[in-house]
Design a protein around this motif. Sequence first.
Motif, PDB file in Angstrom:
ATOM      1  N   ILE A  26      42.837  43.573  38.197  1.00 15.51           N
ATOM      2  CA  ILE A  26      41.559  43.239  38.855  1.00 15.51           C
ATOM      3  C   ILE A  26      40.487  42.984  37.790  1.00 15.51           C
ATOM      4  O   ILE A  26      39.731  42.004  37.856  1.00 15.51           O
ATOM      5  N   GLU A  34      34.209  35.585  35.160  1.00  9.63           N
ATOM      6  CA  GLU A  34      32.870  35.552  34.565  1.00  9.63           C
ATOM      7  C   GLU A  34      32.823  34.559  33.394  1.00  9.63           C
ATOM      8  O   GLU A  34      31.834  33.855  33.207  1.00  9.63           O
ATOM      9  N   GLU A  62      26.255  35.247  32.808  1.00 14.73           N
ATOM     10  CA  GLU A  62      27.707  35.298  33.054  1.00 14.73           C
ATOM     11  C   GLU A  62      28.454  35.819  31.815  1.00 14.73           C
ATOM     12  O   GLU A  62      29.387  36.617  31.935  1.00 14.73           O
ATOM     13  N   VAL A 116      32.277  30.601  44.450  1.00 15.93           N
ATOM     14  CA  VAL A 116      32.604  31.665  43.474  1.00 15.93           C
ATOM     15  C   VAL A 116      31.567  32.790  43.551  1.00 15.93           C
ATOM     16  O   VAL A 116      31.922  33.976  43.516  1.00 15.93           O
ATOM     17  N   GLU A 117      30.301  32.436  43.684  1.00 16.00           N
ATOM     18  CA  GLU A 117      29.268  33.487  43.723  1.00 16.00           C
ATOM     19  C   GLU A 117      29.365  34.318  45.002  1.00 16.00           C
ATOM     20  O   GLU A 117      29.200  35.544  44.963  1.00 16.00           O
ATOM     21  N   ALA A 123      33.106  40.792  46.587  1.00 16.13           N
ATOM     22  CA  ALA A 123      34.017  41.694  45.869  1.00 16.13           C
ATOM     23  C   ALA A 123      33.234  42.847  45.224  1.00 16.13           C
ATOM     24  O   ALA A 123      33.597  44.012  45.371  1.00 16.13           O
ATOM     25  N   TYR A 127      33.325  46.871  45.823  1.00 14.69           N
ATOM     26  CA  TYR A 127      33.788  47.715  44.707  1.00 14.69           C
ATOM     27  C   TYR A 127      32.763  48.813  44.394  1.00 14.69           C
ATOM     28  O   TYR A 127      33.137  49.944  44.062  1.00 14.69           O
ATOM     29  N   GLU A 146      24.149  37.936  40.423  1.00 15.06           N
ATOM     30  CA  GLU A 146      24.939  36.976  41.218  1.00 15.06           C
ATOM     31  C   GLU A 146      24.107  36.419  42.383  1.00 15.06           C
ATOM     32  O   GLU A 146      24.250  35.257  42.762  1.00 15.06           O
ATOM     33  N   MET A 190      44.028  45.711  44.991  1.00 14.08           N
ATOM     34  CA  MET A 190      42.698  46.112  45.487  1.00 14.08           C
ATOM     35  C   MET A 190      42.805  47.407  46.275  1.00 14.08           C
ATOM     36  O   MET A 190      42.008  48.327  46.082  1.00 14.08           O
TER      37      MET A 190
HETATM   38  C1  PL3 Z   1      30.618  34.893  39.102  1.00 11.51           C
HETATM   39  O1  PL3 Z   1      29.540  35.183  38.365  1.00 11.51           O
HETATM   40  C2  PL3 Z   1      31.873  35.429  38.549  1.00 11.51           C
HETATM   41  C3  PL3 Z   1      33.035  35.382  39.448  1.00 11.51           C
HETATM   42  C4  PL3 Z   1      34.064  36.416  39.243  1.00 11.51           C
HETATM   43  C5  PL3 Z   1      34.939  36.571  40.456  1.00 11.51           C
HETATM   44  C6  PL3 Z   1      35.539  37.867  40.553  1.00 11.51           C
HETATM   45  C7  PL3 Z   1      36.366  38.150  41.762  1.00 11.51           C
HETATM   46  C8  PL3 Z   1      36.754  39.557  41.751  1.00 11.51           C
HETATM   47  C9  PL3 Z   1      37.704  40.109  42.745  1.00 11.51           C
HETATM   48  C10 PL3 Z   1      37.947  41.601  42.572  1.00 11.51           C
HETATM   49  C11 PL3 Z   1      36.733  42.478  42.576  1.00 11.51           C
HETATM   50  C12 PL3 Z   1      36.820  43.921  42.344  1.00 11.51           C
HETATM   51  C13 PL3 Z   1      35.770  44.367  41.368  1.00 11.51           C
HETATM   52  C14 PL3 Z   1      36.318  45.137  40.243  1.00 11.51           C
HETATM   53  C15 PL3 Z   1      35.441  45.136  39.027  1.00 11.51           C
HETATM   54  C16 PL3 Z   1      36.111  45.625  37.787  1.00 11.51           C
END
Ligand code: PL3
Length: 233
Positions: A26, A34, A62, A116-117, A123, A127, A146, A190
């Motif tokens: 994850i 990012e 980012e 994506v945002e 997410a 979390y 974000e 997850m």
């Molecule tokens: C935009 O600024 C960045 C996009 C990143 C996308 C991430 C998706 C994450 C999915 C899982 C989230 C769990 C959070 C855990 C953090 C360590």
Amino acid sequence: MNIQSKPLSVLPNYASDSYLDAFSRINGLVIIGEGIACRHFRYLARAIPDDRDELLRLADMEARHASDFVGCANNLKVKPDLTLAKRLFQPLHDLFLSCERDENIAGCLTIQGVIVECFALAAYQNYLPVADSYASPITAAVIDDESLHLSYAERWLKLNLTDAKTIVVEISRKALPIALAILKTLAGDMRKISIEPEEIVASFSEGFKQSMESIGLSSKEVNPILIRAVASI
Ligand code: PL3
Ligand code: FE2
Ligand code: FE2
């Protein structure tokens, strides 16, 4: 100090092998996501010269998110799985690159600025209540950033809606199933870190609908795209 907002009974065991193993994938996804977001905002800064400085600031945020989440992995002594993450993010990045080649700014903003945002916000918000005490303040600060990224894209797309509307619809139709497929691949991981993937899908759908509405699309235009994408997972 215990800064988690869920009862201790539902918090994961941050030291267990199962938690740390799931976290490596994850966290890898987040770091790569990012990094790609940074690259996307740098392109947008070149493509929209009027907003160059603002977009470069978003790109810098980012880059900071990526290094802050590397810190979260270091804190747990976990090695992020970047190889899997690159593979999972590639289709969305490729779609962005094809819009970039076509100089399709509305398409690029739909992918990075909205989809994506919204995905990241859904997410990270899910979390936050189950994050360890090192990651929690970092995640809270990232969520604020974000929201700014999403607002920028909403503002630009709203202002340019006459030309952008068909593009927003067409690119959302392509990008939503790709984003949701990433989530599906990591659904088991997850759960192991106490996040319910179904809740991310629900938060994402809500956020995406609100975002589309603020840009100026009707629920009649948005709902079928969303329903079709959610049915594909
Ligand atoms: C935009 O600024 C960045 C996009 C990143 C996308 C991430 C998706 C994450 C999915 C899982 C989230 C769990 C959070 C855990 C953090 C360590
Ligand atoms: Fe970010
Ligand atoms: Fe962002």
